[in-house]
Design an enzyme around this catalytic site. Structure first.
Site, short mmCIF file in Angstrom:
data_model
loop_
_atom_site.label_atom_id
_atom_site.label_comp_id
_atom_site.label_asym_id
_atom_site.label_seq_id
_atom_site.Cartn_x
_atom_site.Cartn_y
_atom_site.Cartn_z
N TYR A 136 56.80 51.62 -8.71
CA TYR A 136 55.53 51.73 -8.93
C TYR A 136 54.97 50.44 -9.06
CZ TYR A 136 50.83 52.38 -11.17
OH TYR A 136 49.56 52.47 -11.54
N GLY A 276 63.03 53.37 -19.08
CA GLY A 276 61.98 52.07 -18.67
C GLY A 276 60.77 52.11 -19.49
#
Ligand code: UDP
Length: 316
Positions: A136, A276
C-alpha cells in the site's frame, strides 16, 4: 473552479467534496463505488459511477483533479499486491495520461504516512527517508515519485498530502468502511453494541504505556488542507506536505477518551502485535503550516472522537 474528485464517495473524498461545494466550486465526483457509498456524495455535486481508468471524458473543461480513488487496506495489499499496483499506480498513470490529453494540468493527490515506513525519528518530516513496509505504502510512494517526474517534463502542477491517522466526522460524513481496520471506529462500535470488545494490538512497544502511538487528525482539518493545496498549485512543481496534528496518542489513551465521550465501559482485550505496525508515528506539519498557512482547528482527541461518535450514533 470546475473540479473532478475521484473517490469522492469515500470517507476523506466525500468530506473534501462537501467543503469544495460549500466554497462555491463546481464539483463532479467520479467513483466506481467499489468501497464508497453513493449517499456520501454531497448534494450539489454531480456524480459519475466510473473507475479512474475511464475518467477521460469527464476531464473536459476541468481546472483540476483531486485524486482519492485508491485501494487502502494495508493487510489486503500484502495479500494481493497486484491489485494495489494496478489500481493505485496503474490507475493513476492512466488518469495522468488522460489529464494530459484533455489539458488538465493540476492535481492534489491523497498520499500517506505509510510512504515513510518505520521512522528513524519523531516527528517525521517530509525530507525523511521513504521506506514503505507494505505494498500500500509502496504504491502511494510510486505515485509521489511519478508526480515529481511528470511535473518537470509536463508542466504538471501537483501537491501530495501525506495523511497520518485521519479520524472524526464532518457533519453526517463519517468513516464507513466495509472492512473496518481503524482504531477509533472499531472502539466506537463497542459502544454502539456492534462489537463486544476492542482488541489492543500489542502492549510491549517501547512507548510510555506499551501501546502504539499515532497522530490523529480531524477529517475536517485534513479536508481544509486540500482547498489550500489546490489554491497553491504551481505548474511545473510537485510539493509534498505531511498532515497530522503533531501530537501522539497511545491506543490506551484513545480507548480512554472513547470511554469518556460515550459513557460506555468499552471492554478491551489485549492481543498480539499487528505485523508491520511501527511503535510511534507522529507528523511534523511545520512545512504546510509555514508555506500554506494551514493549522489544525480541532486537534483535541476528545473533539475528534466526539464528532465521530455524534455521526456514528446518528446525532450529527
Ligand atoms: N489498533 C488496535 N486495535 C484495533 C485497530 C487498531 O490496537 O482494533 C492499533 C493499531 O495496531 C495501531 C493503532 O491502533 O497501533 C492505529 O491503527 P489504525 O489501523 O487505526 O491506523 P494505522 O496507524 O495502522 O494507519
Amino acid at each position: 473552479m470546475r473540479l473532478l474528485v475521484t473517490g469522492g464517495a469515500g470517507y476523506v473524498g466525500s468530506v473534501v467534496a462537501a467543503q469544495l461545494v460549500e466554497a462555491g466550486h463546481e464539483v463532479t465526483v467520479l467513483d466506481d463505488l467499489s468501497t464508497g457509498h453513493q449517499d456520501a456524495v454531497p448534494e450539489g455535486a454531480r456524480f459519475v459511477q466510473k473507475c479512474i481508468t475511464e475518467a477521460r471524458d469527464e476531464l473536459d473543461g476541468m481546472d483540476a483533479v483531486l485524486h482519492f480513488a485508491a485501494k487502502s487496506l494495508v493487510g489486503e495489499s500484502v495479500a494481493e499486491p497486484g491489485l494495489y499496483w494496478s489500481n493505485n499506480l496503474g490507475g493513476t498513470l492512466a488518469l495522468l495520461d488522460a489529464m494530459r490529453e484533455r489539458g488538465v494540468g493540476r492535481i492534489v493527490f491523497s498520499s500517506t504516512a505509510a510512504t515513510y515506513g518505520e521512522p528513524e525519528r519523531s516527528p517525521i518530516e517530509e525530507s525523511d527517508p521513504t521506506r514503505p513496509t507494505n505494498p500500500y505504502g509502496a504504491t502511494k510512494l510510486a505515485v509521489d515519485t511519478a508526480l515529481t517526474a511528470f511535473a518537470r517534463v509536463r508542466e504538471l502542477g501537483a501537491v501530495s498530502l501525506r495523511y497520518f491517522n485521519v479520524a472524526g466526522a464532518y457533519g453526517r460524513y463519517r468513516e464507513r468502511h466495509m472492512v473496518e481496520t481503524h482504531l477509533i471506529p472499531n472502539v466506537l462500535k463497542v459502544a454502539t453494541g456492534e462489537r463486544e470488545s476492542v482488541s489492543v494490538f500489542g502492549t510491549d512497544y517501547p512507548t510510555a504505556d506499551g501501546t502504539c502511538v499515532r497522530d490523529y487528525i480531524h477529517v475536517s482539518d485534513l479536508a481544509r488542507a486540500h482547498l489550500l493545496a489546490l489554491a497553491a498549485i504551481e505548474p511545473g512543481e510537485h510539493r509534498i506536505y505531511n498532515l497530522g496534528s503533531g501530537t501522539g496518542f497511545s491506543v490506551q489513551e484513545v480507548i480512554s477518551v472513547c470511554r469518556e465521550v460515550t459513557g460506555h465501559e468499552i471492554p478491551a482485550v489485549v492481543g498480539e502485535r499487528r505485523p508491520g505496525d511501527p511503535a510511534v508515528l507522529v507528523a511534523s506539519s511545520a512545512r504546510i503550516e509555514r508555506e500554506l498557512g494551514w493549522k489544525a482547528e480541532r486537534p483535541a482527541l476528545r473533539d475528534i472522537v466526539s464528532d465521530a461518535w455524534q455521526a456514528l450514533s446518528g446525532k450529527a
